[in-house]
Structure formats: structure tokens, C-alpha cells
Design a protein around this motif. Structure first.
Motif, PDB file in Angstrom:
ATOM      1  N   ALA B  10       0.859  -1.198   0.000  1.00  0.00           N
ATOM      2  CA  ALA B  10       0.000   0.000   0.000  1.00  0.00           C
ATOM      3  C   ALA B  10       0.891   1.243   0.000  1.00  0.00           C
ATOM      4  CB  ALA B  10      -0.872  -0.015   1.241  1.00  0.00           C
ATOM      5  N   PRO B  11       0.501   2.273  -0.765  1.00  0.00           N
ATOM      6  CA  PRO B  11       1.334   3.467  -0.778  1.00  0.00           C
ATOM      7  C   PRO B  11       1.354   4.126   0.595  1.00  0.00           C
ATOM      8  CG  PRO B  11      -0.716   3.851  -1.971  1.00  0.00           C
ATOM      9  CD  PRO B  11      -0.679   2.419  -1.608  1.00  0.00           C
ATOM     10  N   ARG B  12       2.513   4.636   0.964  1.00  0.00           N
ATOM     11  CA  ARG B  12       2.602   5.315   2.257  1.00  0.00           C
ATOM     12  C   ARG B  12       1.867   6.642   2.148  1.00  0.00           C
ATOM     13  NH1 ARG B  12       8.603   4.542   4.552  1.00  0.00           N
ATOM     14  NH2 ARG B  12       7.645   5.606   6.277  1.00  0.00           N
ATOM     15  N   SER B  13       1.249   6.992   3.221  1.00  0.00           N
ATOM     16  CA  SER B  13       0.501   8.251   3.165  1.00  0.00           C
ATOM     17  C   SER B  13       0.907   9.139   4.330  1.00  0.00           C
ATOM     18  CB  SER B  13      -1.000   7.981   3.185  1.00  0.00           C
ATOM     19  OG  SER B  13      -1.353   7.412   4.411  1.00  0.00           O
ATOM     20  N   GLU B  14       0.576  10.386   4.190  1.00  0.00           N
ATOM     21  CA  GLU B  14       0.908  11.361   5.229  1.00  0.00           C
ATOM     22  C   GLU B  14      -0.367  12.107   5.594  1.00  0.00           C
ATOM     23  OE1 GLU B  14       4.270  13.797   4.230  1.00  0.00           O
ATOM     24  OE2 GLU B  14       3.678  15.366   5.638  1.00  0.00           O
ATOM     25  N   GLN B  15      -0.635  12.202   6.873  1.00  0.00           N
ATOM     26  CA  GLN B  15      -1.811  12.944   7.325  1.00  0.00           C
ATOM     27  C   GLN B  15      -1.555  14.439   7.131  1.00  0.00           C
ATOM     28  OE1 GLN B  15      -4.834  11.893   8.706  1.00  0.00           O
ATOM     29  NE2 GLN B  15      -4.155   9.927   7.876  1.00  0.00           N
ATOM     30  N   ILE B  16      -2.538  15.108   6.548  1.00  0.00           N
ATOM     31  CA  ILE B  16      -2.384  16.551   6.335  1.00  0.00           C
ATOM     32  C   ILE B  16      -3.641  17.274   6.815  1.00  0.00           C
ATOM     33  CG2 ILE B  16      -0.712  16.518   4.441  1.00  0.00           C
ATOM     34  CD1 ILE B  16      -3.056  16.732   2.489  1.00  0.00           C
ATOM     35  N   ILE B  17      -3.456  18.551   7.092  1.00  0.00           N
ATOM     36  CA  ILE B  17      -4.587  19.414   7.430  1.00  0.00           C
ATOM     37  C   ILE B  17      -4.757  20.377   6.270  1.00  0.00           C
ATOM     38  CG2 ILE B  17      -5.470  21.142   9.049  1.00  0.00           C
ATOM     39  CD1 ILE B  17      -3.599  19.970  11.178  1.00  0.00           C
ATOM     40  N   LEU B  18      -5.963  20.416   5.698  1.00  0.00           N
ATOM     41  CA  LEU B  18      -6.261  21.409   4.667  1.00  0.00           C
ATOM     42  C   LEU B  18      -6.821  22.637   5.375  1.00  0.00           C
ATOM     43  CD1 LEU B  18      -7.972  19.346   1.827  1.00  0.00           C
ATOM     44  CD2 LEU B  18      -5.581  19.935   2.103  1.00  0.00           C
ATOM     45  N   PHE B  19      -6.272  23.779   5.083  1.00  0.00           N
ATOM     46  CA  PHE B  19      -6.745  24.997   5.738  1.00  0.00           C
ATOM     47  C   PHE B  19      -6.858  26.124   4.725  1.00  0.00           C
ATOM     48  CE2 PHE B  19      -2.710  27.403   5.958  1.00  0.00           C
ATOM     49  CZ  PHE B  19      -1.772  26.399   5.746  1.00  0.00           C
ATOM     50  N   GLN B  24      -8.030  30.878  -0.003  1.00  0.00           N
ATOM     51  CA  GLN B  24      -7.136  29.974  -0.753  1.00  0.00           C
ATOM     52  C   GLN B  24      -6.828  28.733   0.103  1.00  0.00           C
ATOM     53  OE1 GLN B  24      -5.256  30.341  -3.925  1.00  0.00           O
ATOM     54  NE2 GLN B  24      -4.732  28.250  -3.388  1.00  0.00           N
ATOM     55  N   LEU B  25      -6.859  27.583  -0.571  1.00  0.00           N
ATOM     56  CA  LEU B  25      -6.628  26.321   0.143  1.00  0.00           C
ATOM     57  C   LEU B  25      -5.130  25.970   0.187  1.00  0.00           C
ATOM     58  CD1 LEU B  25      -8.514  24.180   1.401  1.00  0.00           C
ATOM     59  CD2 LEU B  25      -8.424  22.947  -0.765  1.00  0.00           C
ATOM     60  N   PHE B  26      -4.679  25.551   1.354  1.00  0.00           N
ATOM     61  CA  PHE B  26      -3.305  25.090   1.550  1.00  0.00           C
ATOM     62  C   PHE B  26      -3.353  23.793   2.353  1.00  0.00           C
ATOM     63  CE2 PHE B  26      -3.041  29.698   1.281  1.00  0.00           C
ATOM     64  CZ  PHE B  26      -1.958  29.919   0.462  1.00  0.00           C
ATOM     65  N   ALA B  27      -2.204  23.108   2.372  1.00  0.00           N
ATOM     66  CA  ALA B  27      -2.094  21.909   3.213  1.00  0.00           C
ATOM     67  C   ALA B  27      -0.836  22.014   4.065  1.00  0.00           C
ATOM     68  CB  ALA B  27      -2.027  20.662   2.339  1.00  0.00           C
ATOM     69  N   ILE B  99      -4.647  31.804  10.501  1.00  0.00           N
ATOM     70  CA  ILE B  99      -5.360  31.302   9.320  1.00  0.00           C
ATOM     71  C   ILE B  99      -6.866  31.571   9.461  1.00  0.00           C
ATOM     72  CG2 ILE B  99      -3.635  29.485   8.938  1.00  0.00           C
ATOM     73  CD1 ILE B  99      -5.878  27.539  10.031  1.00  0.00           C
ATOM     74  N   ASP B 100      -7.582  31.427   8.349  1.00  0.00           N
ATOM     75  CA  ASP B 100      -9.042  31.642   8.401  1.00  0.00           C
ATOM     76  C   ASP B 100      -9.718  30.483   9.130  1.00  0.00           C
ATOM     77  OD1 ASP B 100      -8.228  33.515   6.599  1.00  0.00           O
ATOM     78  OD2 ASP B 100      -9.567  32.894   4.975  1.00  0.00           O
ATOM     79  N   GLY B 101      -9.356  29.262   8.738  1.00  0.00           N
ATOM     80  CA  GLY B 101     -10.010  28.101   9.340  1.00  0.00           C
ATOM     81  C   GLY B 101      -9.523  26.811   8.715  1.00  0.00           C
ATOM     82  N   ILE B 102      -9.920  25.721   9.332  1.00  0.00           N
ATOM     83  CA  ILE B 102      -9.543  24.387   8.838  1.00  0.00           C
ATOM     84  C   ILE B 102     -10.649  23.882   7.919  1.00  0.00           C
ATOM     85  CG2 ILE B 102      -9.211  21.978   9.526  1.00  0.00           C
ATOM     86  CD1 ILE B 102      -7.814  22.985  12.028  1.00  0.00           C
ATOM     87  N   GLU B 103     -10.247  23.365   6.763  1.00  0.00           N
ATOM     88  CA  GLU B 103     -11.218  22.784   5.832  1.00  0.00           C
ATOM     89  C   GLU B 103     -11.515  21.344   6.248  1.00  0.00           C
ATOM     90  OE1 GLU B 103     -12.381  24.652   3.438  1.00  0.00           O
ATOM     91  OE2 GLU B 103     -13.353  23.276   2.060  1.00  0.00           O
ATOM     92  N   LYS B 104     -10.464  20.540   6.321  1.00  0.00           N
ATOM     93  CA  LYS B 104     -10.637  19.156   6.784  1.00  0.00           C
ATOM     94  C   LYS B 104      -9.264  18.521   7.011  1.00  0.00           C
ATOM     95  CE  LYS B 104     -10.964  17.031   2.194  1.00  0.00           C
ATOM     96  NZ  LYS B 104     -11.667  16.120   1.330  1.00  0.00           N
ATOM     97  N   MET B 105      -9.288  17.350   7.610  1.00  0.00           N
ATOM     98  CA  MET B 105      -8.055  16.565   7.721  1.00  0.00           C
ATOM     99  C   MET B 105      -8.174  15.418   6.740  1.00  0.00           C
ATOM    100  SD  MET B 105      -7.080  16.459  11.707  1.00  0.00           S
ATOM    101  CE  MET B 105      -5.501  15.719  11.376  1.00  0.00           C
ATOM    102  N   THR B 106      -7.078  15.127   6.061  1.00  0.00           N
ATOM    103  CA  THR B 106      -7.108  14.049   5.077  1.00  0.00           C
ATOM    104  C   THR B 106      -5.699  13.483   4.978  1.00  0.00           C
ATOM    105  OG1 THR B 106      -7.759  13.488   2.801  1.00  0.00           O
ATOM    106  CG2 THR B 106      -6.771  15.638   3.102  1.00  0.00           C
TER     107      THR B 106
END
Lengths: 159, 182
Positions: B10-19, B24-27, B99-106
Motif C-alpha cells: 500500500a502506498p505510504r501516506s501522510e496525514q495533512i490538514i487542509l486549511f 485559498q486552500l493550503f495543506a 489562518i481563516d479556518g480548517i477545511e478538513k483533515m485528510t
């Protein structure tokens, strides 16, 4: 009459920007694609307007019309995806174009000292004299790239 | 009997926060975020700081022996000002980010290096770009919000303020002593 040896002929792709045509050597072309969504995010490289997603790759979009014809493109028909060399690395760059592209075989005349840096040579085709583009001079990039082996462009993330 | 088919790792993944910053969206990597706080929690603990060449930093928070500088992300990225609601305290840096706010964690499985066509400050701002749900999101570098030179300037500005405060206190004490002896 001079007969051109076949080895003197090179393949070029002609692209259209407004009323003018320019050429890129065919070996530098990756593909021609329909315009897709441009994703924009903050940055300070004015020549890059954003990125597109193509076959899983993230490709920067550089509108070179401003430099070549004096104004940016209001409409675009395709993105010509070219392979831009950065030292030993090669990356895709999408150039917006306004019309169909054409593949031709012809002989290139080398540039003179007085030509602009973005001119890699000249072609004579169908009554037009056409600039062959030097992508390294036309599209942005770091001024110096160390000639070390290129890291993979896509990395699996390592937390 | 059929041989077992080789399983693809399985590909390794990294937990990120989208904010979001100014829309404008950033991670950012979740591992880089030490704390998420409401902006109200800063009032009372944040001290004002004024460094004219660094308008993106207006507050500093004392954390143990370190000063953590509060960076306005909209100003850092040159985006239009927007009301900030949250602060990220970034791990292993001296930066807190408004920041303005958190969009989601993914999670992300692939991070593409920033194309070399991008050749200015943004190379310090971003670890790279990731494609999520047919959208491209820049992944920020936690230590890219303040350069060592900027930190030096801010530290110098803080110590000047402290020196000025000490000098003012000494003058006040001297004046008090003088009034007592008179």
C-alpha cells in the motif's frame, strides 16, 4: 539548385500565438491537449499563471505570448506541453496557444548574435520566416542547476 | 493450487490538514502542527511587536525560553486580508500561523516537487504540490514562514524593546529616588 540532404532536415512543431507562428523542435514536444482548469496559488514567478493536472502530473502553465507578441492571450485553444530542460532534469511546461499546431520537416538557420536570447534559430516555411524558440530562455527557471542526478519528480510521501 | 498473487504494498501516506487563508486552500502536515488554538486564546498572552520591514508579524508569544512569532498567513502569501479565526503553532519552529479556518483533515500519498518553473520565494514557502480530488493544493513548509534573517530581525527588535523598557524603568526609579531625597 541545391538539394537538401535528408540529414539536414529537422522536425518542428509550428504553434500559433495570435497572428504569428513560432516553432519548437519536435523532440521537445510532449503533447498537445485541450485547455483544462488552471489551479492558482500564491507565488512570485510572474511568468507562471498556475498549474494544470495532466496524466497525474502537475504541469506549470507559462503564457509566453506577452514576451513574444507583446500581449497576453485572451483566448486559448490548446496547451502545447513541452519538455523544458533544467540542467540534467527535464520537466513538462504547458504553453497556451491560440490555434492548431503543425508538424513540418525543414532546415533551420542558426541564430545570429543580434537575435534575442529566446531565438534558437529561424525557419522559412510557406512564405513566412519563423522563429524557433529557445525554451530555456523563454520560460522561467532557476539561474543555476547543479549537474547532480535528478531526484524523482514524484515522491511517495514519507511522514 | 494457485500461487498467491504478489500483493502490491500500500502506498505510504501522510496525514495533512487542509486549511484556508483568504479563501485559498493550503495543506500542512499534521505532524508539523503542535497546537491549534482559537484566536481569542491569544489575547492576554500575545505581546505586540513592531518591525516595520516585517508587517506580517504583529504579535509575539513567550513560550518557555523561546519567543514564538505570530505570522499573518494572508500577508505572508500576499493575499487580501481576511479575518483570522485560528492559530497553528508549528512544531520545531518559532512560528504561529494566523489562518481563516480548517477545511478538513485528510491524507496524501504523493507529493510532487514544486516545478522548477517556480523560481522565486515560493520555493521556500512550499514543500511541493499534491493533487486531491482533482484539485491541486500547495503543501507548506513549516519553517518557510520566517527566514533566519527575519527571525534575527525580530529577536533584535524584541531585545531593543526590552532594553528600552529597562532604561525607562531605571529613569523612573532614579526620578523617584530624587524626589524622595528632596
Amino acid at each position: 539548385m541545391t538539394l537538401l540532404n535528408e540529414t539536414d532536415l529537422q522536425s518542428f512543431v509550428l504553434l500559433r500565438l495570435g497572428d504569428r507562428r513560432f516553432a519548437v523542435t519536435a523532440t521537445q514536444i510532449a503533447e498537445l491537449v485541450a485547455p483544462s482548469r488552471v489551479f492558482r496559488f500564491p507565488h512570485h514567478t510572474s511568468e507562471v499563471e498556475g498549474v494544470i493536472l495532466r496524466r497525474g502530473r502537475i504541469v506549470p502553465v507559462c503564457d509566453v505570448a506577452e514576451k513574444l507578441i507583446g500581449n497576453g492571450l485572451k483566448s486559448r485553444r490548446f496547451y502545447l506541453i513541452v519538455q523544458r530542460r533544467y540542467g540534467s532534469q527535464t520537466e513538462w511546461v504547458a504553453l497556451p496557444v491560440t490555434g492548431d499546431c503543425e508538424l513540418i520537416n525543414t532546415e533551420m538557420t542558426l541564430p545570429s548574435d543580434t537575435d534575442a536570447p529566446h531565438v534558437a534559430g529561424w525557419l522559412s516555411h510557406a512564405g513566412d520566416v519563423i522563429e524557433v524558440l529557445n525554451l530555456a530562455a523563454l520560460t522561467p527557471g532557476p539561474t543555476e542547476i547543479a549537474p547532480s542526478p535528478a531526484p524523482p519528480q514524484l515522491q511517495e510521501v514519507r511522514p | 493450487m494457485r500461487p498467491l498473487s504478489p500483493t502490491k504494498p500500500a502506498p505510504r501516506s501522510e496525514q495533512i490538514i487542509l486549511f484556508r487563508v483568504s479563501g485559498q486552500l493550503f495543506a500542512v502536515s499534521s505532524a508539523s502542527v503542535q497546537e491549534v488554538r482559537g484566536i481569542d486564546s491569544l489575547s492576554g498572552v500575545a505581546k505586540e511587536i513592531s518591525q516595520p520591514s516585517l508587517r506580517k508579524v504583529k504579535h509575539v508569544v513567550r513560550r518557555g525560553e523561546y519567543s514564538v512569532y505570530v505570522v499573518n498567513a494572508a500577508m505572508h502569501f500576499g493575499l487580501p486580508p481576511a479575518p483570522s479565526a485560528l492559530v497553528f503553532v508549528l512544531r520545531r519552529t518559532r512560528t504561529a500561523l494566523l489562518i481563516d479556518g480548517i477545511e478538513k483533515m485528510t491524507s496524501m500519498t504523493r507529493l510532487q516537487a514544486l516545478p522548477l518553473a517556480f523560481c522565486h520565494e515560493e520555493r521556500e514557502w512550499y514543500r511541493g504540490l499534491t493533487a486531491l480530488d482533482q484539485t491541486v493544493v500547495p503543501v507548506v513548509k513549516p519553517d518557510g514562514f520566517l527566514t533566519p534573517e527575519e527571525l534575527f530581525l525580530l529577536d533584535a527588535s524584541l531585545s531593543q524593546e526590552a532594553d528600552a523598557k529597562r532604561a525607562a524603568e531605571r529613569i523612573a526609579e532614579d526620578e523617584q529616588d530624587a524626589s524622595i531625597t528632596q
